[in-house]
Design an enzyme around this catalytic site. Sequence first.
Site, PDB file in Angstrom:
ATOM      1  N   GLU A  14       0.849  -1.198   0.000  1.00 25.15           N
ATOM      2  CA  GLU A  14       0.000   0.000   0.000  1.00 25.15           C
ATOM      3  C   GLU A  14       0.880   1.242   0.000  1.00 25.15           C
ATOM      4  OE1 GLU A  14      -2.966   2.265   3.109  1.00 25.15           O
ATOM      5  OE2 GLU A  14      -3.155   0.078   2.924  1.00 25.15           O
ATOM      6  N   GLU A  57      -2.225  11.451   3.454  1.00 23.30           N
ATOM      7  CA  GLU A  57      -3.269  11.259   4.457  1.00 23.30           C
ATOM      8  C   GLU A  57      -3.228  12.457   5.402  1.00 23.30           C
ATOM      9  OE1 GLU A  57      -4.293   6.936   5.766  1.00 23.30           O
ATOM     10  OE2 GLU A  57      -2.107   7.079   5.646  1.00 23.30           O
TER      11      GLU A  57
END
Length: 697
Positions: free
Chosen positions: A142, A147
């Site tokens: 990932e 974020e």
Amino acid sequence: MKILYKGLTALMLLCLALPALSQSTGFNELVWQDEFEGEGVPDPTYWSYDLGTGQGGWGNNEVQTYTNQSSNVRRSGGKLVIEANKNNGAWTSTRIKTQGKYNFTYGRVEFRAKLPKGSGTWPALWMLGESITTKGWPASGEIDVMEHVGRDPGKVHGTLHTPSSYGNTVNTNSTIVSDYGDSFHVYAAEWTPDAIKFYVDNNLFYTYAPVNKDAATWPFNDPQFIIINLAMGGNWGSDPKFETNGQKNGIDPALTTARFEVDYVRVYQTFQELKLNGPTIVAPNSQNLGFKASQVTGATYTWEVPSGATIISGAGTSEVKVNWGETAGKVKVQMSLNGQVYSKEIQVNISQNPTGEAFIIEDFSSLPTAKLTSSGGTFNFSQADGALKVHYQVTDPTALPQIVYTLTEPLNMSGYPVLAATIKTKNESGSVVLRLDLKDTAGKTTATNNVFTLTPLIDDGEFFTYYFDYSSLFGSGNGQIDGTKVKQIRMLVDYGVLGSAGSDSLWIDHFQVFQSIPAVPRRPSHLSLTKTSASVTLTWQDNATNEESFKILRATSQAGPFTEIASVAANTKTYTDAVSPESGYLYRVTASNTNGTSEFSNTVTSTGSVLGIKDEFDSDKITAYPNPNTGQFNILLSEPLRIIQTHFFNSLGKEVTASISQPYPTVLQVKTSAAPGLYFCRLHTPDGIIIKRIQII
């Protein structure tokens, strides 16, 4: 943004955080992008959705439910808008992904985005390995490009998840973007076989480059797809001061909506080869056609279009818009990069666009040899009185014996979905079984249970027009084709389980397309005649369901004129004419309704069979000598033929008396006392009918 638990354990990093630098120049070709232009839902060519709450709030105890509703996701003003909304205490939001639609291995992915404000928000721009469905997470790898959690305003994170970190947040770093919710910034990751680097506005803030790369530390050699989402609450997004009942539901109670906007997503890779994309088939005088070359940073472009076409925008760039003319031609682009020159071109053909009530594809007024191919049997093509004559021999019907007619230019049948085929056969072998399929320029062929099979087959020796509406077979499903780009007509002959080994002949007069099936009745067929001493009775086959009457026509010679002598009611299939058979009348029948009158049936006469107007004249299989003659001559057969029947007709189609014998396998002897004139000797063989012109002097 994880699909499983995301911890905040402060462990030693496996990589080194480097000082801010500028963007790498290695990835210079824009290979994929979504600019989110237009209005409405995200482009379904690129994006699909995760819906609902997943497993355990998507593995992170998130509180929102993901939907595909316009209130949560939409394109608006050239931006992707993902909006989380609170209704009756419940949050809804959206997660979109390119899984199964687009993925890539190595390159630079960048998002230009403005992040939502508010404690409890958790937006993410990230990627997952396409192998998530087979290897699971975190073995698939990932890459979290960006974020942000609203309880820690302005702190933007870049993170990797690998099996070595057991899914925990170990491989990570952050940077401060103070106006994250007021301005758009470019969040990017550059991915090579050696390292993954994270940027904000081209400023490098984190590099992941483990010394030992294996499946545990580097699950990043396989394709990854792109995800954009806005979560609410959850293991990382939740603000502890707002949590209740021990749940990860810490969202500012004053917050009722949160807006996440993305201006674009772009993927860059290292330029390898110049590519050129654009339409290869266009309608005459098409407007605003797009042609796009590889978009490479620092390159210059020169375009050429054919005479009659005009570049209306984009000259000097990697993408041009063109207004086309009326002729086919090539679009060429030349790209210069770092002293190297690259060239590419594509051929653009003009499609046929039918006009009027009907459009003729091919009338076979001459033999279109270059357009015809065959396979699965032996096929001989010839031109016979304005029609294509096909003689075939099939030994294995399961080999799909077929004739393929290739159009000079693709045909746009979208507004003319009805194909008409005017075909004649006598079917004396009983092996004539026919089916017509269409093939488009991509090679797809119509092939479903709904096919154009010529049934019932009309085999009365005259042309019959068959119609079929292909509109249900135009599309992108199985057995469907692109109806705007029809390139071939395939005729299966004596094929499959319906076929039987044999040989015969058929004639094709023309192929034509219509907007709809004509409302005029189809012609009667198989007209036959019986006679008494004082009358003749006609009987025919009714091939229409929409006739209102049948008209009976009569003439004294095949040349006509044919005059209507009677009309009978629909569904009637017989008529008696109270005349002596010796009158020598010829008869035809037509079907009629308020929309018009059908073509003629075949012709019969009370004194014998009538010569078909397009039979096989002067076959090279036979030779007549002497010819001209005085009524006595021989017919030499090029090979031993089994003669089933022989007939001798005058030029009006009336059978005359002749003595015909076959004393030798390859010779017929003919004697007749007929008056001087033009005659036809008609030989019936198992393979068909052969006719020879005879001149008696």
